[in-house]
Scaffold this active site. Structure first.
Site, short mmCIF file in Angstrom:
data_model
loop_
_atom_site.label_atom_id
_atom_site.label_comp_id
_atom_site.label_asym_id
_atom_site.label_seq_id
_atom_site.Cartn_x
_atom_site.Cartn_y
_atom_site.Cartn_z
N VAL A 40 -5.37 -38.70 -76.45
CA VAL A 40 -6.71 -39.41 -76.05
C VAL A 40 -7.61 -38.43 -74.98
CG1 VAL A 40 -7.53 -41.47 -74.61
CG2 VAL A 40 -5.46 -41.78 -76.09
N ARG A 88 7.33 -46.20 -74.52
CA ARG A 88 7.42 -47.62 -75.17
C ARG A 88 8.37 -47.80 -76.47
NH1 ARG A 88 3.78 -48.39 -79.07
NH2 ARG A 88 2.75 -46.68 -78.51
N ARG A 89 8.25 -46.57 -77.31
CA ARG A 89 9.16 -46.61 -78.56
C ARG A 89 10.47 -46.13 -78.26
NH1 ARG A 89 7.36 -43.04 -81.99
NH2 ARG A 89 6.17 -41.87 -80.25
N LYS A 110 -6.71 -41.62 -65.22
CA LYS A 110 -8.21 -41.33 -64.62
C LYS A 110 -9.03 -42.04 -65.65
CE LYS A 110 -6.67 -36.89 -62.89
NZ LYS A 110 -6.91 -35.53 -62.98
N ALA A 113 -1.31 -31.12 -67.87
CA ALA A 113 0.12 -31.18 -67.98
C ALA A 113 0.79 -29.88 -68.37
CB ALA A 113 0.10 -32.28 -69.01
N GLY A 124 -6.42 -34.86 -59.34
CA GLY A 124 -6.51 -33.55 -59.03
C GLY A 124 -6.54 -32.78 -60.34
N LYS A 153 -15.49 -37.12 -64.04
CA LYS A 153 -15.67 -35.73 -64.32
C LYS A 153 -15.47 -35.43 -65.94
CE LYS A 153 -11.05 -35.36 -64.71
NZ LYS A 153 -10.16 -34.81 -65.70
N ARG A 178 -9.24 -31.84 -73.05
CA ARG A 178 -9.43 -32.44 -74.25
C ARG A 178 -10.69 -32.93 -74.46
NH1 ARG A 178 -4.58 -36.88 -72.98
NH2 ARG A 178 -2.80 -35.33 -72.29
N ASN A 179 -11.39 -33.28 -73.34
CA ASN A 179 -12.69 -33.60 -73.29
C ASN A 179 -13.74 -32.51 -73.33
OD1 ASN A 179 -12.44 -36.72 -72.33
ND2 ASN A 179 -11.05 -35.50 -70.80
#
EC number: 1.1.1.94
Length: 344
Positions: free
Chosen positions: A281, A33-34, A107, A142, A138, A193, A257-258
């Protein structure tokens, strides 16, 4: 295979796939985007914000020109946060052509509409047939994909030929892709999940052991399966890559991250404090609200999701989450609401 692929979104997942697929010989266009991020990637071959230690092959075409990115390929993979998917889909909708296939890598469940990502795409890409829209989900952090570590995914689309076409496009020697036509099952498993990963992280932060985590994962999978079946999913999907596979890696991995967010909550931090320090995020926060709303809409009991919601949004103590789950009324292990009991 010489398939051209356009990746919309240069976050961790978009960058990782661009690196991996280009190294495997694909013709890859990466849209960011940037303008300043594009310039940095072109000159340094590094993403300045995400996976900055990974070199982006010179063969990756990096651009902020949406029209140029869309025109570079008939296979588009959208790798933006789930709550931003609609805005990107709105922008690319006028650029679709006959034969274009669009795959969501995001997701999540949209908060306002409770739609899955493929449903959001179908809404905005109104001129496309349903079979042209799919998802690629799946157990896939990353970082490991960018490092060419063995990874498996599932390509889900309404028809098997379309899913197989996506499978062929993304399959490499280190990225093995399976096919599934149960799109809603793959999406519910791959999205919900993240809520369970927050629960697992809360348990880690509070100091609970392996027994508690195993309980959260297995009972969490049971409630995800109940919701998925109520929405038309096939039960066997939740025993696959987008079900138990994605759930395991997200609940166990230090990359998650979660899980990290949940762990910090268990350590006593507030949600606002954690989100302000995270560069990326954690989809599970917004998904928790959406999944709880879906459960209420379909009259499905999801106690782990409800407990996470109370901790995130109702200021309940993390320690209370497991206490409340452990003192619920006795249940059968394999239980479904009466209206779903004939589903196998």
């Amino acid at each position: 295979m010489s398939t051209s692929i356009t990746l919309f979104g240069a976050g961790s997942w978009g960058t990782a796939l661009a690196v991996h697929l280009a190294a495997a010989g694909r013709d890859v266009t990466l849209w960011a985007r940037r303008d300043e991020a594009v310039e940095r990637m072109r000159t340094t071959h590094r993403n300045p914000t995400y996976l900055s230690d990974i070199e982006i092959p010179p063969s990756v075409h990096v651009t902020s020109d949406l029209e140029a990115a869309a025109g570079a390929s008939s296979l588009w993979a959208v790798a933006v946060p789930s709550q931003n998917l609609r805005s990107v889909a709105t922008r690319i909708a006028p650029l679709t052509r006959p034969g274009t296939t669009v795959v969501s890598l995001a997701k999540g469940i949209e908060n306002e509409t409770l739609q899955t990502m493929s449903q959001v795409l179908a809404d905005e890409l109104g001129g496309m047939e349903a079979q042209q829209i799919g998802v690629l989900y799946g157990p896939s952090h990353a970082e490991e994909v960018a490092e060419n570590q063995p990874t498996t995914l599932v390509a889900a689309a309404p028809t098997e030929p379309r899913a197989e076409w996506v499978q062929d496009a993304f399959m490499t020697e280190r990225l093995r892709v399976y096919v599934n036509t149960d799109v809603v099952g793959v999406e519910i498993g791959g999205s919900a999940k993240n809520v369970l990963a927050i629960a697992a992280g809360i348990g880690d932060g509070v100091g609970y052991g392996d027994n508690a985590k195993a309980a959260l994962v297995t009972r969490g999978l049971a409630e995800i399966r109940r919701l998925g079946i109520a929405m038309g999913a096939k039960p066997r999907t939740f025993a696959g890559l987008a079900g138990i596979g994605d759930l395991l890696v997200t609940c166990m991995s230090p990359h998650s991250r979660n899980r990290y967010l949940g762990e910090q909550i268990g350590n006593g931090m507030t949600l606002e404090e954690i989100e302000s320090e995270m560069d990326m995020v954690a989809e599970g926060v917004r998904t928790t609200q959406s999944v709880q709303d879906l459960a209420r809409h379909h009259d499905i009991e999801m106690p782990v999701t409800e407990a996470v919601h109370r901790v995130l949004f109702e200021n309940r103590r993390p320690e209370d989450m497991v206490d409340e789950l452990m003192t619920r009324s006795a249940k059968r292990e394999h239980w479904l609401p009466q209206g779903l009991r004939n589903v196998s």
